[in-house]
Design a protein around this motif. Structure first.
Motif, PDB file in Angstrom:
ATOM      1  N   LEU A 249      -4.699   8.946   7.506  1.00 27.67           N
ATOM      2  CA  LEU A 249      -3.987   8.955   8.779  1.00 27.67           C
ATOM      3  C   LEU A 249      -4.018  10.305   9.480  1.00 27.67           C
ATOM      4  CD1 LEU A 249      -0.823   6.905   7.733  1.00 27.67           C
ATOM      5  CD2 LEU A 249      -2.828   6.076   8.987  1.00 27.67           C
ATOM      6  N   LEU A 250      -4.694  11.283   8.894  1.00 21.81           N
ATOM      7  CA  LEU A 250      -4.807  12.618   9.492  1.00 21.81           C
ATOM      8  C   LEU A 250      -6.262  13.046   9.499  1.00 21.81           C
ATOM      9  CD1 LEU A 250      -1.891  14.709   7.963  1.00 21.81           C
ATOM     10  CD2 LEU A 250      -2.298  14.383  10.401  1.00 21.81           C
ATOM     11  N   ALA A 251      -6.652  13.752  10.560  1.00 21.27           N
ATOM     12  CA  ALA A 251      -8.012  14.286  10.636  1.00 21.27           C
ATOM     13  C   ALA A 251      -7.970  15.657  11.278  1.00 21.27           C
ATOM     14  CB  ALA A 251      -8.928  13.343  11.414  1.00 21.27           C
ATOM     15  N   MET A 252      -9.011  16.433  11.014  1.00 19.68           N
ATOM     16  CA  MET A 252      -9.121  17.804  11.498  1.00 19.68           C
ATOM     17  C   MET A 252     -10.405  17.927  12.306  1.00 19.68           C
ATOM     18  SD  MET A 252      -8.530  21.228   9.161  1.00 19.68           S
ATOM     19  CE  MET A 252      -9.619  20.624   7.878  1.00 19.68           C
ATOM     20  N   HIS A 253     -10.361  18.744  13.360  1.00 20.97           N
ATOM     21  CA  HIS A 253     -11.541  18.861  14.214  1.00 20.97           C
ATOM     22  C   HIS A 253     -11.659  20.267  14.789  1.00 20.97           C
ATOM     23  CE1 HIS A 253     -13.893  18.371  18.026  1.00 20.97           C
ATOM     24  NE2 HIS A 253     -14.664  17.749  17.176  1.00 20.97           N
TER      25      HIS A 253
ATOM     26  N   ALA B  25     -14.310  22.260  17.779  1.00 18.85           N
ATOM     27  CA  ALA B  25     -15.217  21.943  18.882  1.00 18.85           C
ATOM     28  C   ALA B  25     -16.664  21.865  18.409  1.00 18.85           C
ATOM     29  CB  ALA B  25     -15.085  22.991  19.983  1.00 18.85           C
ATOM     30  N   GLY B  26     -17.344  20.789  18.798  1.00 14.60           N
ATOM     31  CA  GLY B  26     -18.741  20.604  18.451  1.00 14.60           C
ATOM     32  C   GLY B  26     -18.989  19.945  17.119  1.00 14.60           C
ATOM     33  N   GLY B  27     -17.938  19.802  16.306  1.00 15.06           N
ATOM     34  CA  GLY B  27     -18.091  19.185  14.997  1.00 15.06           C
ATOM     35  C   GLY B  27     -17.608  17.743  14.993  1.00 15.06           C
ATOM     36  N   GLN B  28     -17.559  17.165  13.807  1.00 14.65           N
ATOM     37  CA  GLN B  28     -17.077  15.803  13.641  1.00 14.65           C
ATOM     38  C   GLN B  28     -15.611  15.822  13.212  1.00 14.65           C
ATOM     39  OE1 GLN B  28     -19.140  13.044  14.242  1.00 14.65           O
ATOM     40  NE2 GLN B  28     -20.507  14.636  15.006  1.00 14.65           N
ATOM     41  N   LEU B  29     -14.931  14.727  13.462  1.00 12.89           N
ATOM     42  CA  LEU B  29     -13.587  14.558  12.938  1.00 12.89           C
ATOM     43  C   LEU B  29     -13.661  14.405  11.411  1.00 12.89           C
ATOM     44  CD1 LEU B  29     -11.883  12.147  15.506  1.00 12.89           C
ATOM     45  CD2 LEU B  29     -10.970  14.342  14.736  1.00 12.89           C
ATOM     46  N   THR B  30     -12.899  15.217  10.709  1.00 10.47           N
ATOM     47  CA  THR B  30     -12.914  15.196   9.247  1.00 10.47           C
ATOM     48  C   THR B  30     -11.574  14.692   8.734  1.00 10.47           C
ATOM     49  OG1 THR B  30     -14.404  17.110   9.212  1.00 10.47           O
ATOM     50  CG2 THR B  30     -13.234  16.567   7.166  1.00 10.47           C
ATOM     51  N   PRO B  31     -11.525  13.497   8.113  1.00 12.18           N
ATOM     52  CA  PRO B  31     -10.251  12.996   7.574  1.00 12.18           C
ATOM     53  C   PRO B  31      -9.728  13.901   6.464  1.00 12.18           C
ATOM     54  CG  PRO B  31     -11.868  11.226   7.767  1.00 12.18           C
ATOM     55  CD  PRO B  31     -12.610  12.512   7.980  1.00 12.18           C
ATOM     56  N   LEU B  32      -8.404  14.100   6.439  1.00 12.39           N
ATOM     57  CA  LEU B  32      -7.779  14.801   5.325  1.00 12.39           C
ATOM     58  C   LEU B  32      -7.636  13.850   4.145  1.00 12.39           C
ATOM     59  CD1 LEU B  32      -5.084  16.996   7.099  1.00 12.39           C
ATOM     60  CD2 LEU B  32      -7.498  17.468   6.685  1.00 12.39           C
ATOM     61  N   GLU B  33      -7.464  14.431   2.954  1.00  9.47           N
ATOM     62  CA  GLU B  33      -7.572  13.636   1.729  1.00  9.47           C
ATOM     63  C   GLU B  33      -6.214  13.387   1.072  1.00  9.47           C
ATOM     64  OE1 GLU B  33     -10.523  15.080  -1.028  1.00  9.47           O
ATOM     65  OE2 GLU B  33     -11.689  16.000   0.594  1.00  9.47           O
ATOM     66  N   ALA B  34      -6.044  12.134   0.627  1.00  8.25           N
ATOM     67  CA  ALA B  34      -4.937  11.737  -0.224  1.00  8.25           C
ATOM     68  C   ALA B  34      -5.326  10.419  -0.874  1.00  8.25           C
ATOM     69  CB  ALA B  34      -3.644  11.583   0.572  1.00  8.25           C
ATOM     70  N   GLU B  35      -4.648  10.062  -1.931  1.00  7.62           N
ATOM     71  CA  GLU B  35      -4.916   8.790  -2.595  1.00  7.62           C
ATOM     72  C   GLU B  35      -4.359   7.640  -1.756  1.00  7.62           C
ATOM     73  OE1 GLU B  35      -6.780   8.425  -5.264  1.00  7.62           O
ATOM     74  OE2 GLU B  35      -7.066  10.616  -5.294  1.00  7.62           O
ATOM     75  N   PRO B  36      -4.973   6.441  -1.846  1.00 11.27           N
ATOM     76  CA  PRO B  36      -4.463   5.305  -1.056  1.00 11.27           C
ATOM     77  C   PRO B  36      -2.969   5.050  -1.254  1.00 11.27           C
ATOM     78  CG  PRO B  36      -6.592   4.760  -1.992  1.00 11.27           C
ATOM     79  CD  PRO B  36      -6.203   6.085  -2.576  1.00 11.27           C
TER      80      PRO B  36
END
Length: 361
Positions: free
Chosen positions: A250-254, A256-267
């Motif tokens: 439910l969280l992502a980091m970005h 400029a110029g890169g891709q959205l990177t989801p943050l990590e946690a267990e389901p």
């Protein structure tokens, strides 16, 4: 042409004023109070159909409350002018500009018949303009309304062309606007296009040109709430509109110029957030996000992108980061202060905080 405030809105504001919410809050038995410095501002719930915006000190203790015509959501702050704006919860009918030092209402703007507000806005870095997320009722076409602060908050422009249902807008250090575009067409709060929704993290120039647009792999992740780390990293929090038994990030980091990177946690950890991220803040090393329906908040390492603490907090609501320290509000009245994982303190306030906090810088 902007409409004047409706009679219903005026009546609601006057009715709310009857319970004295616009007055400074005094300690019991005192006729005066030691001046506290306004530091934090957020909306609050004050009982059935009673809503306010609260100016608080650095600990979250209320200095004054102002009544709101209906439930509030996000706050924008212009420290130079001493102004703040409380935005109505979507589909919002008003935004209210007030002086956070005196409590004086500066402007109360109502949405036109065919428009609504989405609950958020932000001042330009020079404080001369206010950018507001707005929508067209019949289509949910996204609009950023641009208001001239120096001319009594008159609307001077509209930016569009970036998608449906924008929620939060923030100003980047270089003056660009970042927008969490939910991608959902709604009738009131009822979604109508979940099978075809197109959420995005969109960037506009200060003149409204679409510069960059990033999407997540799962289009059922409606991008809603945003923060940046004081530099060029944007964090976006999502509301998942897919299958209830699925728990995607439910969280992502970005950047400029890169891709959205989801943050990590267990389901099973994402499951604690109940498909919704509310407020986000970032320090140099940490990212903190709250979930009111999940009654919890999480802290991620910005370097690794991994969850390092998952903590319970009833109706976890707003969060701000100031000088590396997080302040977290809750609907239960608790206010937490935390600088790093598992290093926290708390106090109890009498304020049932709602949704978001903003800090006066």
């Amino acid at each position: 042409m902007l409409q004047m405030v409706t009679d219903n809105t005026r009546r609601a504001l006057l009715k709310a004023a009857l319970f004295g919410a616009a007055m400074p809050i005094l300690p019991f038995g005192c006729t005066s109070m030691v001046a506290s410095k306004p530091t934090l501002i957020g909306c609050a719930l004050n009982g059935r159909d009673r809503y306010s915006v609260v100016v608080a000190d650095q600990q979250g203790k209320a200095i004054r409350q102002l009544p709101l015509p209906s439930r509030g959501h996000g706050i924008a702050i212009n420290a130079t002018r001493g102004h703040a704006v409380a935005f109505a919860r979507r589909p919002g009918s008003y935004f209210m500009v007030f002086d956070f030092h005196s409590g004086e209402v500066v402007q109360l703007r109502s949405a036109s018949d065919h428009r609504h507000y989405y609950g958020h806005g932000v001042y330009s870095n020079d404080g001369e303009l206010l950018f507001v997320t707005e929508g067209e009722r019949s289509t949910s076409r996204g609009i950023i309304g641009v208001y001239d602060v120096t001319n009594h908050y008159e609307k001077v422009a509209e930016f569009t062309g970036f998608g449906l249902g924008p929620h939060e807008v923030i100003a980047m250090p270089d003056g660009k606007l970042a927008i969490g575009v939910g991608g959902v067409h709604t009738d009131g709060r009822t979604p109508l296009n979940l099978n075809s929704m197109q959420p995005s993290l969109s960037y506009l120039s200060a003149t409204g040109e679409l510069i960059e647009q990033q999407t997540l792999l799962d289009n059922r992740l409606s991008i809603r709430h945003l923060a940046h780390d004081g530099d060029n990293t944007v964090l976006c929090g999502q509301q998942y509109r897919g299958q209830p038994e699925e728990y995607p990030p439910l969280l992502a980091m970005h950047q400029a110029g890169g891709q959205l990177t989801p943050l990590e946690a267990e389901p099973e950890q994402w499951a604690r957030f109940n498909h919704y991220i509310a407020s986000i803040a970032a320090s140099k090393d940490w990212i903190l996000a709250t979930s009111p329906p999940g009654n919890c908040y999480g802290i991620w390492s910005k370097q690794s992108g991994k969850l390092v603490e998952l903590a319970s907090l009833p109706d976890a609501s707003g969060v701000v980061a100031r000088e590396g320290v997080f302040s977290i509000s809750s609907g239960s009245g608790s206010v937490l202060t935390q600088s790093q994982p598992r290093d926290k303190s708390s106090i109890f306030t009498s304020i049932p905080w709602d949704n978001h906090w903003s800090a006066i810088s």
